[in-house]
Design a protein around this motif. Structure first.
Motif, PDB file in Angstrom:
ATOM      1  N   LEU A 118     -13.336  -5.193  -5.309  1.00 59.00           N
ATOM      2  CA  LEU A 118     -13.416  -5.822  -3.984  1.00 59.00           C
ATOM      3  C   LEU A 118     -13.099  -7.316  -3.990  1.00 59.00           C
ATOM      4  CD1 LEU A 118     -16.472  -4.072  -2.310  1.00 59.00           C
ATOM      5  CD2 LEU A 118     -14.071  -3.411  -2.336  1.00 59.00           C
ATOM      6  N   TYR A 140      -8.124   5.949   0.761  1.00 59.83           N
ATOM      7  CA  TYR A 140      -7.675   4.566   0.515  1.00 59.83           C
ATOM      8  C   TYR A 140      -6.634   4.487  -0.600  1.00 59.83           C
ATOM      9  CZ  TYR A 140     -11.300   2.431   3.469  1.00 59.83           C
ATOM     10  OH  TYR A 140     -12.086   2.040   4.521  1.00 59.83           O
ATOM     11  N   GLN A 141      -6.922   5.110  -1.761  1.00 62.68           N
ATOM     12  CA  GLN A 141      -5.963   4.986  -2.867  1.00 62.68           C
ATOM     13  C   GLN A 141      -4.797   5.946  -2.670  1.00 62.68           C
ATOM     14  OE1 GLN A 141      -9.453   4.502  -3.686  1.00 62.68           O
ATOM     15  NE2 GLN A 141      -8.636   2.447  -3.478  1.00 62.68           N
ATOM     16  N   LEU A 170      -9.886  -4.867   0.590  1.00 60.40           N
ATOM     17  CA  LEU A 170      -9.364  -3.748   1.387  1.00 60.40           C
ATOM     18  C   LEU A 170      -9.452  -4.038   2.876  1.00 60.40           C
ATOM     19  CD1 LEU A 170     -10.697  -1.870  -1.344  1.00 60.40           C
ATOM     20  CD2 LEU A 170      -8.722  -0.803  -0.295  1.00 60.40           C
ATOM     21  N   GLU A 171     -10.535  -4.688   3.269  1.00 62.08           N
ATOM     22  CA  GLU A 171     -10.674  -5.027   4.696  1.00 62.08           C
ATOM     23  C   GLU A 171      -9.527  -5.934   5.145  1.00 62.08           C
ATOM     24  OE1 GLU A 171     -15.564  -4.738   4.924  1.00 62.08           O
ATOM     25  OE2 GLU A 171     -14.599  -6.676   4.691  1.00 62.08           O
ATOM     26  N   GLU A 200     -20.996   3.999  -3.188  1.00 67.59           N
ATOM     27  CA  GLU A 200     -19.862   3.752  -4.085  1.00 67.59           C
ATOM     28  C   GLU A 200     -18.899   2.805  -3.375  1.00 67.59           C
ATOM     29  OE1 GLU A 200     -17.928   7.264  -5.543  1.00 67.59           O
ATOM     30  OE2 GLU A 200     -19.767   8.051  -6.415  1.00 67.59           O
ATOM     31  N   ASP A 205     -13.637   0.868   7.347  1.00 61.78           N
ATOM     32  CA  ASP A 205     -14.521  -0.295   7.321  1.00 61.78           C
ATOM     33  C   ASP A 205     -14.946  -0.613   8.762  1.00 61.78           C
ATOM     34  OD1 ASP A 205     -14.252  -1.331   4.413  1.00 61.78           O
ATOM     35  OD2 ASP A 205     -12.216  -0.819   5.018  1.00 61.78           O
ATOM     36  N   TYR A 241     -12.238   2.896  -9.416  1.00 59.62           N
ATOM     37  CA  TYR A 241     -13.134   3.652  -8.521  1.00 59.62           C
ATOM     38  C   TYR A 241     -13.611   4.936  -9.207  1.00 59.62           C
ATOM     39  CZ  TYR A 241     -12.210   0.702  -4.436  1.00 59.62           C
ATOM     40  OH  TYR A 241     -12.147  -0.348  -3.559  1.00 59.62           O
ATOM     41  N   ARG A 261     -17.482  -2.855  -8.867  1.00 53.76           N
ATOM     42  CA  ARG A 261     -17.354  -3.238  -7.453  1.00 53.76           C
ATOM     43  C   ARG A 261     -16.828  -4.668  -7.305  1.00 53.76           C
ATOM     44  NH1 ARG A 261     -19.621  -1.635  -2.308  1.00 53.76           N
ATOM     45  NH2 ARG A 261     -19.648  -3.458  -0.983  1.00 53.76           N
ATOM     46  N   ASP A 289     -13.262  -8.348   2.423  1.00 50.89           N
ATOM     47  CA  ASP A 289     -12.959  -8.045   1.023  1.00 50.89           C
ATOM     48  C   ASP A 289     -11.496  -7.631   0.927  1.00 50.89           C
ATOM     49  OD1 ASP A 289     -12.727  -5.215   1.425  1.00 50.89           O
ATOM     50  OD2 ASP A 289     -14.903  -5.021   1.319  1.00 50.89           O
ATOM     51  N   SER A 348     -13.160   8.738   0.091  1.00 53.66           N
ATOM     52  CA  SER A 348     -12.679   7.355   0.237  1.00 53.66           C
ATOM     53  C   SER A 348     -11.527   7.087  -0.723  1.00 53.66           C
ATOM     54  CB  SER A 348     -13.792   6.343  -0.043  1.00 53.66           C
ATOM     55  OG  SER A 348     -14.605   6.155   1.091  1.00 53.66           O
ATOM     56  N   SER A 349     -11.609   7.618  -1.932  1.00 54.45           N
ATOM     57  CA  SER A 349     -10.503   7.414  -2.877  1.00 54.45           C
ATOM     58  C   SER A 349      -9.238   8.101  -2.391  1.00 54.45           C
ATOM     59  CB  SER A 349     -10.856   7.964  -4.261  1.00 54.45           C
ATOM     60  OG  SER A 349     -11.621   7.034  -4.985  1.00 54.45           O
ATOM     61  N   ARG A 377     -19.989   6.508   1.038  1.00 53.64           N
ATOM     62  CA  ARG A 377     -18.680   6.718   0.408  1.00 53.64           C
ATOM     63  C   ARG A 377     -18.726   7.544  -0.876  1.00 53.64           C
ATOM     64  NH1 ARG A 377     -14.839   4.008   3.039  1.00 53.64           N
ATOM     65  NH2 ARG A 377     -15.337   2.050   4.046  1.00 53.64           N
ATOM     66  N   ARG A 379     -17.402   6.081 -10.167  1.00 54.06           N
ATOM     67  CA  ARG A 379     -17.875   7.407  -9.712  1.00 54.06           C
ATOM     68  C   ARG A 379     -18.441   8.213 -10.879  1.00 54.06           C
ATOM     69  NH1 ARG A 379     -13.673   8.471  -6.207  1.00 54.06           N
ATOM     70  NH2 ARG A 379     -15.043   7.186  -4.921  1.00 54.06           N
TER      71      ARG A 379
HETATM   72  P1  TYD Z   1     -17.923  -0.637   1.654  1.00 51.44           P
HETATM   73  O1  TYD Z   1     -18.735   0.102   0.686  1.00 51.44           O
HETATM   74  O2  TYD Z   1     -17.675  -0.055   2.982  1.00 51.44           O
HETATM   75  O3  TYD Z   1     -18.527  -2.069   1.652  1.00 51.44           O
HETATM   76  P2  TYD Z   1     -19.050  -3.034   2.745  1.00 51.44           P
HETATM   77  O4  TYD Z   1     -19.750  -2.173   3.740  1.00 51.44           O
HETATM   78  O5  TYD Z   1     -19.943  -3.915   1.915  1.00 51.44           O
HETATM   79  O6  TYD Z   1     -17.805  -3.712   3.236  1.00 51.44           O
HETATM   80  O7  TYD Z   1     -16.525  -1.065   1.084  1.00 51.44           O
HETATM   81  C1  TYD Z   1     -16.017  -0.721  -0.062  1.00 51.44           C
HETATM   82  C2  TYD Z   1     -14.512  -0.773   0.042  1.00 51.44           C
HETATM   83  O8  TYD Z   1     -13.997  -0.022  -1.035  1.00 51.44           O
HETATM   84  C3  TYD Z   1     -13.953  -0.181   1.314  1.00 51.44           C
HETATM   85  O9  TYD Z   1     -12.973  -1.044   1.862  1.00 51.44           O
HETATM   86  C4  TYD Z   1     -13.283   1.084   0.864  1.00 51.44           C
HETATM   87  C5  TYD Z   1     -13.015   0.869  -0.570  1.00 51.44           C
HETATM   88  N1  TYD Z   1     -13.047   2.082  -1.391  1.00 51.44           N
HETATM   89  C6  TYD Z   1     -11.860   2.569  -1.909  1.00 51.44           C
HETATM   90  O10 TYD Z   1     -10.787   2.016  -1.655  1.00 51.44           O
HETATM   91  N2  TYD Z   1     -11.891   3.683  -2.711  1.00 51.44           N
HETATM   92  C7  TYD Z   1     -13.045   4.320  -3.035  1.00 51.44           C
HETATM   93  O11 TYD Z   1     -13.030   5.328  -3.773  1.00 51.44           O
HETATM   94  C8  TYD Z   1     -14.277   3.810  -2.492  1.00 51.44           C
HETATM   95  C9  TYD Z   1     -15.571   4.470  -2.829  1.00 51.44           C
HETATM   96  C10 TYD Z   1     -14.230   2.677  -1.687  1.00 51.44           C
END
Ligand code: TYD
Length: 207
Positions: A55, A104-105, A156-157, A40, A13, A70, A51, A154, A100-101, A96, A74
């Protein structure tokens, strides 16, 4: 089958993905290319609903539930938007995707990274981008950019810094394991320099 070109942007992020995706979209349109710009989660109507849950849901979302949400986003996105655009020969510029999955996951939420990848590949019927641009940035630098942007965080942030360190390491590992697909760039470089590097990587593929 005639096929377009599929470019995804990945990174933590605050790494500047959206800025670079926008610059690329403008450049491609100026070249006369037909571009689909998407993201995504949230690239479709169903995706917008997903979303909002992933989020902004205030209560707990179990890690496996989050991973499946997620993946559901997708599946819908690839089947109804990305694949048809590529089949029409268009260029898809996407914020993304499955990396990203995995980051992050998988790394972030301590689920098994291979299982997460397999789940996403199942959801997307094996679709992989032609080029994935990874904008690599130290999470501490990313955090000060996000603070400066003055937007509410959000789900995750709002995670702790070790979470974002694990996410960054996972992205770099993914890139190292697939150097053919990934272009890794130092996100602290000036935006114009990053955009030029991305154009240089893509130009030969546009012919
Ligand atoms: P992002 O699209 O970067 O949104 P913004 O720019 O509006 O903040 O953020 C989406 C969030 O979702 C980001 O923190 C990463 C997370 N994410 C996952 O955890 N897994 C995934 O598969 C995807 C696509 C996103």
């Amino acid at each position: 089958m005639t096929r377009g070109l599929w470019v995804t942007f990945e990174g933590g992020d605050g790494s500047g993905k959206t800025t670079q995706a926008t610059l690329l979209e403008i450049w491609l349109r100026n070249q006369g290319c037909s571009v689909v710009r998407t993201r995504e989660p949230g690239g479709t109507e169903v995706g917008v609903l997903v979303r909002d849950i992933v989020l902004h849901h205030r209560g707990e979302v179990a890690p496996r539930a989050e991973a499946l949400l997620y993946a559901a986003d997708r599946a819908q996105h690839i089947a109804t938007l990305v694949r048809p655009a590529l089949e029409r020969g268009e260029i898809v510029v996407q914020d993304r995707y499955l990396d990203s999955s995995v980051a992050y996951q998988g790394a972030g939420r301590v689920l098994d990274a291979d299982e997460i990848r397999d789940l996403s590949l199942w959801a997307a019927e094996g679709a992989l981008p032609d080029v994935t641009v990874l904008l690599d940035l130290d999470p501490a630098a990313a955090r000060s950019r996000l603070n400066a942007a003055d937007k509410p965080f959000d789900r995750l942030e709002a995670e702790q810094s070790e979470f974002h360190e694990r996410v960054r390491a996972a992205f770099l590992e993914l890139a190292a394991s697939d150097p053919h697909r990934f272009l890794v760039l130092d996100a602290t470089l000036p935006a114009a320099e990053l955009a030029a590097a991305i154009r240089a990587r893509l130009a030969p593929l546009l012919a």
